[in-house]
Design an enzyme around this catalytic site. Structure first.
Site, PDB file in Angstrom:
ATOM      1  N   ASN A  84       0.802  -1.224   0.000  1.00 22.13           N
ATOM      2  CA  ASN A  84       0.000   0.000   0.000  1.00 22.13           C
ATOM      3  C   ASN A  84       0.833   1.271   0.000  1.00 22.13           C
ATOM      4  OD1 ASN A  84      -2.790  -1.148   0.258  1.00 22.13           O
ATOM      5  ND2 ASN A  84      -1.872  -2.028   2.085  1.00 22.13           N
ATOM      6  N   SER A 109       5.972  11.274   7.147  1.00 25.42           N
ATOM      7  CA  SER A 109       5.563  11.191   8.551  1.00 25.42           C
ATOM      8  C   SER A 109       6.756  11.402   9.464  1.00 25.42           C
ATOM      9  CB  SER A 109       4.948   9.810   8.812  1.00 25.42           C
ATOM     10  OG  SER A 109       4.754   9.588  10.190  1.00 25.42           O
ATOM     11  N   TYR A 146       6.208   0.984   9.288  1.00 23.49           N
ATOM     12  CA  TYR A 146       5.508   2.111   8.677  1.00 23.49           C
ATOM     13  C   TYR A 146       6.502   3.236   8.390  1.00 23.49           C
ATOM     14  CZ  TYR A 146       2.561   6.311   8.513  1.00 23.49           C
ATOM     15  OH  TYR A 146       1.975   7.510   8.161  1.00 23.49           O
ATOM     16  N   LYS A 150       7.661   5.198   4.852  1.00 23.15           N
ATOM     17  CA  LYS A 150       7.623   6.639   4.624  1.00 23.15           C
ATOM     18  C   LYS A 150       8.985   7.164   4.187  1.00 23.15           C
ATOM     19  CE  LYS A 150       3.327   7.396   5.098  1.00 23.15           C
ATOM     20  NZ  LYS A 150       2.563   7.883   3.944  1.00 23.15           N
TER      21      LYS A 150
END
Length: 256
Positions: A84, A109, A146, A150
């Protein structure tokens, strides 16, 4: 920005804040992962951001993309962030090249440098001087998968800027979980991004001229340990809020 703007991840919290703040400013095109509950007022598409054939129709004729879509969970597993977030970001840039889109704004982020926060720190970390703040020139230091995704998205943008001359702005978004800053812990106050500052910084990414940038997306908080200098210099960002000027749900004297 006179051409339409594509917003991927339009159904997420950041997307809704941007739309709410800038609804009248641009001719939006929206991309959702699944069918929205209410009919949007702008043209929209649904699909998988990692699927070229889903993204390309939404991007046709736009002048810029604000790319928010992806798995936003800090605990997201590798399979999900690979598909994703990493594959999705690569697809967005491929579409941008093929459609002749000149600007991509990427929702990065604070998690891209989250491991800086895992070091043993004293309360003074929230009261640092400008020269001690992270400013976007530091190497990525993700603290979870995550964050890896990023940081990878930022590197993908670097390649597409260098290879295809796309203007790229990576906004390392802080804490946009609440309309007012958390008052019970200093980290939340340090990295708070108010809704109106969120809309404003993204407007500046659409209006400013730049090559490749990494900026921090937070409000002008007294306790910040991310620098806003690059966002101010490169984008003309003028944050209006400060977590120190709130007391519960109310601004204290001196707030805007």
């Amino acid at each position: 920005m006179n051409d339409p703007v594509l917003l991927t991840g339009a159904g997420g919290h950041v997307g809704q804040v941007i739309l709410e703040g800038l609804r009248e400013e641009y001719d939006w095109r929206l991309m959702f992962h699944s069918e929205p509950e209410e009919e949007p007022e702008f043209p929209y598409w649904t699909g998988e951001v990692q699927d070229y054939d889903d993204v390309a129709p939404a991007a046709e004729g736009v002048g810029a993309i604000i790319h928010l879509a992806g798995d936003p969970r800090p605990s997201a597993p590798w399979k999900s962030v690979l598909q994703n977030n990493i594959d999705g970001t690569h697809t967005v840039y491929e579409v941008a090249v093929d459609e002749g889109i000149e600007k991509v704004v990427y929702a990065s982020s604070n998690h891209a440098v989250g491991a800086f926060e895992t070091e043993e720190r004293t309360p003074e970390m929230y009261r640092v001087h400008d020269t001690d703040r992270l400013d976007g020139t530091e190497l990525p230091r993700p603290g979870n998968k995550y964050g890896i995704s990023k940081a990878t998205g930022e590197v993908i943008g670097r390649y597409y800027h260098d290879e295809h001359d796309i203007s790229v702005c990576n906004v390392r978004i802080g804490n946009l979980n609440e309309d007012h800053p958390p008052i019970d812990y200093e980290r939340g106050q340090a990295m708070w991004l108010s809704p109106r500052d969120c809309a404003h910084i993204h407007q500046r990414t659409l209006e400013a001229d730049y090559d490749y940038e990494i900026v921090y997306g937070i409000s002008d908080n007294d306790r910040k340990y991310y620098s806003l200098e690059r966002a101010k210099e490169a984008l003309g960002y003028e944050p209006m809020d400060n977590s120190a000027e709130w007391d519960g749900d109310e601004r204290v004297a001196g707030g805007n």
